[in-house]
Design a protein around this motif. Structure first.
Motif, PDB file in Angstrom:
ATOM      1  N   HIS A 197      51.162  13.327  20.813  1.00  0.00           N
ATOM      2  CA  HIS A 197      50.955  14.344  19.861  1.00  0.00           C
ATOM      3  C   HIS A 197      49.288  13.675  19.468  1.00  0.00           C
ATOM      4  O   HIS A 197      49.542  14.165  17.962  1.00  0.00           O
ATOM      5  N   LEU A 198      48.938  12.599  19.220  1.00  0.00           N
ATOM      6  CA  LEU A 198      47.841  11.744  18.245  1.00  0.00           C
ATOM      7  C   LEU A 198      46.922  13.047  18.211  1.00  0.00           C
ATOM      8  O   LEU A 198      46.218  13.172  17.520  1.00  0.00           O
ATOM      9  N   VAL A 232      51.557  13.324   7.388  1.00  0.00           N
ATOM     10  CA  VAL A 232      52.676  12.419   7.948  1.00  0.00           C
ATOM     11  C   VAL A 232      53.302  12.533   9.291  1.00  0.00           C
ATOM     12  O   VAL A 232      53.426  11.341  10.624  1.00  0.00           O
ATOM     13  N   ALA A 233      52.093  13.675   9.894  1.00  0.00           N
ATOM     14  CA  ALA A 233      52.630  13.507  11.672  1.00  0.00           C
ATOM     15  C   ALA A 233      51.327  12.651  11.899  1.00  0.00           C
ATOM     16  O   ALA A 233      52.446  11.760  13.137  1.00  0.00           O
ATOM     17  N   LEU A 234      50.782  12.484  11.315  1.00  0.00           N
ATOM     18  CA  LEU A 234      49.090  11.425  11.998  1.00  0.00           C
ATOM     19  C   LEU A 234      50.510   9.960  11.842  1.00  0.00           C
ATOM     20  O   LEU A 234      50.180   9.202  13.227  1.00  0.00           O
ATOM     21  N   ALA A 235      51.073   9.551  11.107  1.00  0.00           N
ATOM     22  CA  ALA A 235      51.980   8.187  11.285  1.00  0.00           C
ATOM     23  C   ALA A 235      52.717   8.085  11.473  1.00  0.00           C
ATOM     24  O   ALA A 235      52.794   7.515  13.185  1.00  0.00           O
ATOM     25  N   PHE A 236      53.743   9.350  12.134  1.00  0.00           N
ATOM     26  CA  PHE A 236      54.984   9.446  13.268  1.00  0.00           C
ATOM     27  C   PHE A 236      53.930   9.248  14.561  1.00  0.00           C
ATOM     28  O   PHE A 236      54.224   8.479  15.798  1.00  0.00           O
ATOM     29  N   SER A 237      52.573  10.110  14.789  1.00  0.00           N
ATOM     30  CA  SER A 237      52.022   9.933  15.816  1.00  0.00           C
ATOM     31  C   SER A 237      51.835   8.750  16.337  1.00  0.00           C
ATOM     32  O   SER A 237      51.285   7.776  17.584  1.00  0.00           O
ATOM     33  N   VAL A 238      50.826   7.720  15.437  1.00  0.00           N
ATOM     34  CA  VAL A 238      50.436   6.071  15.773  1.00  0.00           C
ATOM     35  C   VAL A 238      51.365   5.481  15.597  1.00  0.00           C
ATOM     36  O   VAL A 238      52.091   4.344  16.972  1.00  0.00           O
ATOM     37  N   SER A 288      58.640  12.917  18.426  1.00  0.00           N
ATOM     38  CA  SER A 288      59.786  13.926  18.267  1.00  0.00           C
ATOM     39  C   SER A 288      59.310  14.845  17.104  1.00  0.00           C
ATOM     40  O   SER A 288      59.195  15.471  16.540  1.00  0.00           O
ATOM     41  N   LYS A 289      59.359  13.300  16.229  1.00  0.00           N
ATOM     42  CA  LYS A 289      58.998  13.913  14.228  1.00  0.00           C
ATOM     43  C   LYS A 289      57.914  13.942  14.252  1.00  0.00           C
ATOM     44  O   LYS A 289      57.236  15.384  12.709  1.00  0.00           O
ATOM     45  N   ALA A 290      56.561  13.160  15.615  1.00  0.00           N
ATOM     46  CA  ALA A 290      55.549  13.757  14.972  1.00  0.00           C
ATOM     47  C   ALA A 290      54.989  15.426  15.546  1.00  0.00           C
ATOM     48  O   ALA A 290      54.490  16.177  14.886  1.00  0.00           O
ATOM     49  N   ARG A 291      56.081  15.629  16.308  1.00  0.00           N
ATOM     50  CA  ARG A 291      55.471  17.520  17.090  1.00  0.00           C
ATOM     51  C   ARG A 291      56.263  18.385  16.016  1.00  0.00           C
ATOM     52  O   ARG A 291      55.482  19.157  16.321  1.00  0.00           O
ATOM     53  N   CYS A 292      57.057  17.937  15.620  1.00  0.00           N
ATOM     54  CA  CYS A 292      57.873  18.590  14.296  1.00  0.00           C
ATOM     55  C   CYS A 292      57.503  19.081  13.055  1.00  0.00           C
ATOM     56  O   CYS A 292      56.818  19.948  12.030  1.00  0.00           O
ATOM     57  N   TYR A 293      56.437  17.856  12.803  1.00  0.00           N
ATOM     58  CA  TYR A 293      55.490  17.634  11.781  1.00  0.00           C
ATOM     59  C   TYR A 293      54.509  18.379  11.871  1.00  0.00           C
ATOM     60  O   TYR A 293      53.833  18.808  10.693  1.00  0.00           O
ATOM     61  N   ASN A 294      53.674  18.123  13.110  1.00  0.00           N
ATOM     62  CA  ASN A 294      52.539  18.578  13.555  1.00  0.00           C
ATOM     63  C   ASN A 294      52.998  20.514  13.077  1.00  0.00           C
ATOM     64  O   ASN A 294      51.766  21.518  13.218  1.00  0.00           O
ATOM     65  N   VAL A 295      54.145  20.751  13.773  1.00  0.00           N
ATOM     66  CA  VAL A 295      54.704  22.069  14.533  1.00  0.00           C
ATOM     67  C   VAL A 295      54.208  22.692  12.502  1.00  0.00           C
ATOM     68  O   VAL A 295      54.097  24.521  12.569  1.00  0.00           O
ATOM     69  N   LEU A 296      55.034  22.159  12.115  1.00  0.00           N
ATOM     70  CA  LEU A 296      55.199  22.572  10.649  1.00  0.00           C
ATOM     71  C   LEU A 296      53.569  22.585   9.398  1.00  0.00           C
ATOM     72  O   LEU A 296      54.133  23.777   8.678  1.00  0.00           O
ATOM     73  N   ALA A 297      53.126  21.687  10.062  1.00  0.00           N
ATOM     74  CA  ALA A 297      52.019  21.803   9.780  1.00  0.00           C
ATOM     75  C   ALA A 297      50.419  23.002  10.106  1.00  0.00           C
ATOM     76  O   ALA A 297      50.354  23.594   8.975  1.00  0.00           O
ATOM     77  N   THR A 298      50.967  23.016  10.984  1.00  0.00           N
ATOM     78  CA  THR A 298      50.676  24.102  11.736  1.00  0.00           C
ATOM     79  C   THR A 298      51.199  25.339  11.351  1.00  0.00           C
ATOM     80  O   THR A 298      50.286  26.558  10.858  1.00  0.00           O
TER      81      THR A 298
END
Length: 131
Positions: free
Chosen positions: A33-34, A52-58, A77-87
């Motif tokens: 999910h980069l 935070v999502a970017l950090a977990f994506s990397v 999974s964590k990156a996806r969750c933070y991306n959903v929250l941010a969006t």
């Protein structure tokens, strides 16, 4: 002279049929999910959730390259969750703010309309008493 590819019945048996057992199938690597994380970081960074999502994506991409699929799956999974929250926050908060502004303007216009009638009746009554 025949220049076509050899027919299947002339191929050796080892290359002709492959084993379709589940052990021979490789697991699908998790998505990192980069691109979504970069988009959230640059355009819709609410409370640094995109960062935070970017950090977990990397981290997910690094673990995937290193071959640790399970850790890559957790970070993904964590990156996806933070991306959903941010969006969600970046879409819902402006809509909520716009709804509050519209209802505030409607309330203030009604209040102003009612107070104009109140003050005009007060001033006209006091003007008649002075005469």
């Amino acid at each position: 002279m025949d220049t076509s590819y050899p027919r299947e019945d002339y191929l050796p048996m080892t290359s002709h049929k492959r084993d379709a057992s589940p052990a021979a199938l490789t697991p699908v690597p998790p998505r990192d999910h980069l691109v979504w994380s970069i988009f959230n970081t640059v355009y819709m960074n609410f409370c640094c959730l995109g960062f935070v999502a970017l950090a977990f994506s990397v981290k997910a991409r690094d673990r995937k390259v290193a071959g640790d699929v399970e850790a890559a799956r957790r970070f993904s999974s964590k990156a996806r969750c933070y991306n959903v929250l941010a969006t969600a926050c970046s879409v819902l908060l402006p809509l909520l703010l716009a709804a509050l502004v519209v209802t505030g303007v409607l309330h203030l216009s009604k209040l102003a309309h009612d107070s104009v009638g109140f003050f005009s009746s007060q001033f006209s009554a006091s003007d008649e008493e002075d005469k």
